[in-house]
Enzyme design. Structure first.
Site, PDB file in Angstrom:
ATOM      1  N   SER A  40     -53.354  49.362   3.574  1.00 30.07           N
ATOM      2  CA  SER A  40     -52.223  48.820   4.345  1.00 30.07           C
ATOM      3  C   SER A  40     -51.021  49.993   3.954  1.00 30.07           C
ATOM      4  O   SER A  40     -51.321  50.998   4.661  1.00 30.07           O
ATOM      5  CB  SER A  40     -51.848  47.607   3.767  1.00 30.07           C
ATOM      6  OG  SER A  40     -50.784  46.974   4.454  1.00 30.07           O
TER       7      SER A  40
ATOM      8  N   ASP B  46     -46.903  49.647   9.608  1.00 34.21           N
ATOM      9  CA  ASP B  46     -47.143  50.312   8.339  1.00 34.21           C
ATOM     10  C   ASP B  46     -48.748  50.884   8.913  1.00 34.21           C
ATOM     11  O   ASP B  46     -49.068  50.824   9.742  1.00 34.21           O
ATOM     12  CB  ASP B  46     -47.262  49.280   7.050  1.00 34.21           C
ATOM     13  CG  ASP B  46     -48.035  48.241   7.259  1.00 34.21           C
ATOM     14  OD1 ASP B  46     -48.656  48.016   8.787  1.00 34.21           O
ATOM     15  OD2 ASP B  46     -48.658  47.428   6.493  1.00 34.21           O
TER      16      ASP B  46
END
Length: 448
Positions: free
Chosen positions: A100, A240
């Site tokens: 992530s 992200d």
């Protein structure tokens, strides 16, 4: 052995904690547990742009094939694309190789079930148990029964078509800046916005395996803020590394975080009779300004623990349509089963176009109250002192009474360190800074 799975799958430094062996074992055990060993599993595999992704993908896929499973490899795709395509392709499970928003040296492995939902703790524990028991009683296919790998080169097109279908009309006339974090959204987000007719300006969409999240994306928004103003864009959107979250920047270069985005979307949904039960799900970390704004709009808020899995749990339990976190993890259950940065970006963009208002004007729906977050150092066995000690509990109650609903105190123990986190929100920054420091001193004094 301690628990392998954290709040978002298995994560660690690639090749040190998250080794090829760990990936192989997870692929093998996951393939077995998720299909109950009853048939040949079909498992979708996607990853972000990290250099370690190929190493871990090879090992994970080897584990799946060793169980007789079919591995459908999508290459580099956003995490929410794996959730969606697992359902679309009728697979038994999906796996994402990503860490992530973490730096490049980290990576992670996260499973989705056949419905595209993150696994419950019980299933993760069963996968770990199979590994710990050295695959005892687990069949070992040979010959024709060994699994096969399929590569789908254009899977991203299926995801783009799905994403475009989540809004009505197009985005013609909008001038949009995108920051792709040199991550998994570098193709999907750019192509989607261009297909929908927006005038697109892009930064950080040249991944080289080493630059994911590096001073860019939703955790480092300085360059996007400048870029939006420099290019005269209507707004900017930052993803992200795995594109399951999205934050925005208005035309003046101000950050519009997840609380503001949820407020804008919830009001729009309510106005268009699409907000079931007039309710949205948020976490305890959402700013009190959001609660004040939503009360004014007659929208109820349900609070959960920190973590998008708890938000989703509450949404599924009661059938709510929207929920999320200040960080930009926002779930639109009508469209996907997990936080989806691209879907979030499209909903916000569509609202901006439909309302014919600037993002700064839409964001004025809420006023973010000043916030302070401090750590009180305590021993692990004293983390609940703020509940048990009468003087501390009395002080917290007194502070909240003084705030008269225009502020709050939130205290929560750290899950990993010997700390208690003290958060205050209120109308005056200096005032809450002093109150928070005094409260930290009191907690630390009581634990000595």
């Amino acid at each position: 052995m301690s628990r392998m799975f954290g709040t978002d799958g298995v994560r660690g430094i690639a090749n040190e904690e998250l080794t090829a062996e760990v990936a192989y074992n997870l692929g093998k055990a996951g393939a077995y547990v998720l299909t109950e060993g009853t048939h040949k599993p079909k498992i979708v595999v996607g990853m972000d742009t990290r250099i370690s992704g190929h190493m871990l993908e090879s090992a994970l896929v080897a584990g799946i094939l060793s169980m007789g499973g079919e591995a459908i490899c999508l290459g580099i795709v956003p995490t929410p694309a794996v959730a969606h395509l697992t359902r679309k392709y009728g697979a038994d499970a999906g796996v994402v190789i990503s860490a992530s928003h973490n730096p490049v040296e980290y990576n992670g492995i996260k499973f989705f079930d056949k419905g595209g939902y993150k696994l419950p703790d019980e299933l993760e524990d069963r996968i770990q148990s199979v590994i710990e028991n050295n695959f005892e009683g687990v069949p070992c296919p040979t010959g024709e029964d060994i699994g096969e790998k399929t590569i789908i080169d254009d899977a991203i097109k299926d995801y783009i078509e799905f994403a475009k279908g989540t809004i009505k009309g197009d985005l013609k006339g909008l001038r949009v800046a995108l920051d792709c974090a040199n991550g998994a959204s570098y193709k999907a987000s750019v192509e989607t916005f261009k297909d929908l007719g927006a005038e697109v300006y892009v930064i950080n969409n040249e991944p080289n395996g080493k630059n994911i999240n590096k001073d860019c994306g939703s955790t480092h928004m300085e360059s996007l803020r400048k870029y939006v103003v420099e290019k005269g864009c209507d707004f900017g959107l930052a993803f992200d590394g795995d594109a399951d979250r999205c934050l925005a920047v208005d035309e003046k270069g101000n950050i519009v975080n997840g609380d503001f985005m949820m407020a804008i979307c919830a009001k729009y949904m309510k106005d268009h009779k699409k907000l079931d039960k007039n309710t949205m799900v948020v976490t305890v970390m959402s700013n009190i300004g959001l609660f004040i704004a939503m009360e004014r709009e007659k929208i109820d808020l349900i609070k959960t623990k920190v973590g998008d899995r708890y938000v989703l749990e509450e949404m599924l339990k009661e059938g709510y349509k929207i929920g999320g976190e200040q960080s930009g993890h926002i779930i639109f259950l009508d469209y996907n089963t997990t936080g989806d940065g691209l879907v979030t970006a499209l909903q916000l963009s569509s609202i901006i176009k439909d309302s014919n208002k600037k993002l700064s004007e839409l964001a004025s729906i809420m006023k973010e109250l000043p916030q302070v977050l401090l750590n009180a150092k305590v021993t692990n066995n004293m983390k609940n002192i703020y509940i048990e000690d009468e003087e501390i509990a009395g002080e917290i109650k007194k502070i909240e009474e003084q705030m008269e609903g225009k502020g709050r105190v939130l205290i929560r123990p750290s899950g990993t360190e010997p700390l208690v986190r003290v958060m205050l929100e209120g109308e005056n920054q200096e005032e809450i800074d002093k109150i928070a420091h005094d409260l930290v001193k009191l907690i630390e004094k009581k634990t000595k």
